[in-house]
Design a protein around this motif. Structure first.
Motif, PDB file in Angstrom:
ATOM      1  N   ASN A  46     -40.768 -81.154  48.819  1.00 42.63           N
ATOM      2  CA  ASN A  46     -39.974 -82.335  48.518  1.00 42.63           C
ATOM      3  C   ASN A  46     -40.112 -83.337  49.649  1.00 42.63           C
ATOM      4  O   ASN A  46     -39.796 -83.046  50.801  1.00 42.63           O
ATOM      5  CB  ASN A  46     -38.501 -81.922  48.344  1.00 42.63           C
TER       6      ASN A  46
ATOM      7  N   ASN B 100     -38.354 -85.731  50.318  1.00 45.90           N
ATOM      8  CA  ASN B 100     -37.063 -86.176  50.830  1.00 45.90           C
ATOM      9  C   ASN B 100     -36.487 -85.245  51.889  1.00 45.90           C
ATOM     10  O   ASN B 100     -35.424 -85.540  52.445  1.00 45.90           O
ATOM     11  CB  ASN B 100     -36.050 -86.293  49.679  1.00 45.90           C
TER      12      ASN B 100
ATOM     13  N   ASN C 143     -23.962 -80.498  44.405  1.00 45.83           N
ATOM     14  CA  ASN C 143     -23.884 -81.589  43.433  1.00 45.83           C
ATOM     15  C   ASN C 143     -22.470 -82.160  43.405  1.00 45.83           C
ATOM     16  O   ASN C 143     -21.497 -81.450  43.629  1.00 45.83           O
ATOM     17  CB  ASN C 143     -24.267 -81.097  42.036  1.00 45.83           C
TER      18      ASN C 143
ATOM     19  N   TYR D 249     -28.055 -83.069  50.023  1.00 45.55           N
ATOM     20  CA  TYR D 249     -28.938 -82.935  48.873  1.00 45.55           C
ATOM     21  C   TYR D 249     -28.107 -82.597  47.638  1.00 45.55           C
ATOM     22  O   TYR D 249     -27.166 -81.808  47.707  1.00 45.55           O
ATOM     23  CB  TYR D 249     -29.960 -81.817  49.106  1.00 45.55           C
TER      24      TYR D 249
ATOM     25  N   THR E 272     -27.167 -84.062  43.246  1.00 49.78           N
ATOM     26  CA  THR E 272     -27.021 -85.213  42.364  1.00 49.78           C
ATOM     27  C   THR E 272     -25.655 -85.877  42.550  1.00 49.78           C
ATOM     28  O   THR E 272     -24.675 -85.226  42.874  1.00 49.78           O
ATOM     29  CB  THR E 272     -27.173 -84.790  40.896  1.00 49.78           C
TER      30      THR E 272
ATOM     31  N   SER F 263     -24.346 -90.935  47.177  1.00 50.84           N
ATOM     32  CA  SER F 263     -24.984 -92.167  47.647  1.00 50.84           C
ATOM     33  C   SER F 263     -24.672 -92.334  49.128  1.00 50.84           C
ATOM     34  O   SER F 263     -23.848 -91.613  49.688  1.00 50.84           O
ATOM     35  CB  SER F 263     -24.470 -93.379  46.853  1.00 50.84           C
TER      36      SER F 263
ATOM     37  N   ARG G   3     -29.939 -87.506  50.113  1.00 51.53           N
ATOM     38  CA  ARG G   3     -31.391 -87.254  50.044  1.00 51.53           C
ATOM     39  C   ARG G   3     -31.866 -87.042  48.616  1.00 51.53           C
ATOM     40  O   ARG G   3     -33.052 -86.796  48.391  1.00 51.53           O
ATOM     41  CB  ARG G   3     -31.766 -86.025  50.882  1.00 51.53           C
ATOM     42  N   GLY G   4     -30.969 -87.089  47.639  1.00 49.86           N
ATOM     43  CA  GLY G   4     -31.372 -86.910  46.249  1.00 49.86           C
ATOM     44  C   GLY G   4     -31.354 -85.461  45.820  1.00 49.86           C
ATOM     45  O   GLY G   4     -31.013 -84.548  46.583  1.00 49.86           O
ATOM     46  N   ALA G   5     -31.732 -85.258  44.571  1.00 52.59           N
ATOM     47  CA  ALA G   5     -31.737 -83.908  43.994  1.00 52.59           C
ATOM     48  C   ALA G   5     -32.748 -83.026  44.703  1.00 52.59           C
ATOM     49  O   ALA G   5     -33.766 -83.497  45.232  1.00 52.59           O
ATOM     50  CB  ALA G   5     -32.050 -83.984  42.504  1.00 52.59           C
TER      51      ALA G   5
END
Length: 353
Positions: A164, A166, A177, A210, A212, A215, A220-222
């Motif tokens: 990844n 990210n 999440n 990390y 979902t 912000s 770092r996103g999913a």
């Protein structure tokens, strides 16, 4: 022992660890035979529920198992009629392994979950207190604790082709999440969001989050499930605030995955940890009852420990996780719920991962 497995495999997420576990047990002669069906996957690709049930019964009748082992039947569409026919056809022991935590108010079970619980000879769930009581309210006869475990197989799947971009080196890594369901969010969601906001203030650029729904500069996103160990290897400690923070003996799979990855882990304290984890283990497991207190301990840990000391604690965390939280070990313990049918030491000697 002949075992029919109804696995919670679904699109884009095939199970790996349990298949290897049963293959090893069969190859070692510790079980006679194993048959795996994936009802949820069949339904997701378009099979009618009635056809899936008919296939399960046909397989059951032909295979003649003495154990039916069901994993998380939430979307399997299983009916009372199916289990009535199975019980009339052949004697068997029914084991339900439920890794999700259900709440009477927030995250409720499906009829499939309830029907399996009512028919099971034993239900294994990942917490005590309300989780046990809820299953008994649903009609379960025998409810026992099983910890969230880690799959050894998923800690060994990284290759250069799936890294990844990210992933970032950080002092603190959080993998979680954000609960986006505002009508029925997961319990503890407000405190999890508070914890992450406070971590952003305290650790700034030294924090990576990390998952979902987040912000901000630390997001770092999913993250792919199989890449958690990679992300954790780039930080000094991992952290999490649990959903179901008041459930005794509960932790998410984040804890065993983090420890097995060699990470010192900071998380919510639950009643029962004093039994599950001894005093020495608390060196690599940082816990407290509030986000404020937990963050203070995390800051003190980072200030007081050298990198060599953190690395040594990471090795101890990994050794502890492999001793206590291997999924394959716990599968054998669940199969032995009514007596020592499989020798655990013999099983451990046959694991190929």
């Amino acid at each position: 022992m002949r075992i029919l497995i109804l696995a919670n495999e679904h699109l884009n997420f095939p199970q790996t660890g349990f298949r290897r576990t049963f293959e090893n047990l069969k190859a070692a002669g510790l079980v006679e035979d194993v048959l795996v069906l994936s009802p949820q996957l069949s339904i997701e690709i378009g099979a009618p529920t009635s056809d899936v049930s008919a296939k399960i019964f046909s397989a059951f009748k032909g295979f003649e198992p003495d154990v039916v082992f069901i994993m998380h039947p939430h979307k399997m569409g299983l009916s009372q009629e199916l289990f009535t026919r199975m019980r009339e056809t052949n004697e068997f022991r029914l084991i339900l392994w439920e890794g999700d935590a259900y709440s009477l108010l927030w995250k409720q079970p499906s009829w499939s979950d309830i029907i399996v619980a009512r028919n099971a000879d034993v239900v294994f769930t990942v917490g005590k207190g309300s989780l046990e009581r809820n299953f008994k309210i649903y009609g379960a006869k025998d409810v026992r604790w099983v910890p969230h475990c880690f799959e050894t197989d998923r800690l060994h799947t990284t290759s250069s082709s799936n890294v990844n971009s990210n992933l970032v080196e950080s002092q603190v890594t959080i993998i979680a999440n954000r609960s986006m369901h505002r009508l029925r969010p997961a319990p503890g969601w407000r405190t999890r969001e508070k914890f992450i906001r406070m971590c952003e203030i305290e650790f700034g650029k030294d924090l990576s989050v990390y998952g979902t729904g987040w912000s901000g500069a630390s997001a770092r996103g999913a993250l792919e499930f199989d890449q958690q160990a990679d992300a954790l290897s780039l930080s000094k400690i991992s952290a999490n605030w649990d959903h179901y923070p008041r459930v005794p003996w509960y932790f998410s799979n984040r804890l065993p995955i983090s420890l097995a990855s060699g990470s010192v882990h900071a998380t919510t304290f639950h009643k029962g940890y004093e039994t599950i984890f001894g005093r020495e283990e608390m060196e690599f497991l940082i816990t407290d009852h509030t986000p404020e207190a937990l963050i203070r301990k995390m800051k003190d840990f980072l200030k007081s420990k050298s990198q060599d000391e953190i690395s040594e604690l990471g090795l101890a965390a990994k050794a502890f996780a492999y001793k206590k939280f291997r999924q394959d070990d716990w599968i054998v313990k669940m199969l032995n719920f009514d007596g020592p049918r499989i020798n655990l030491d013999a099983a451990r000697s046959c694991w190929s991962v």
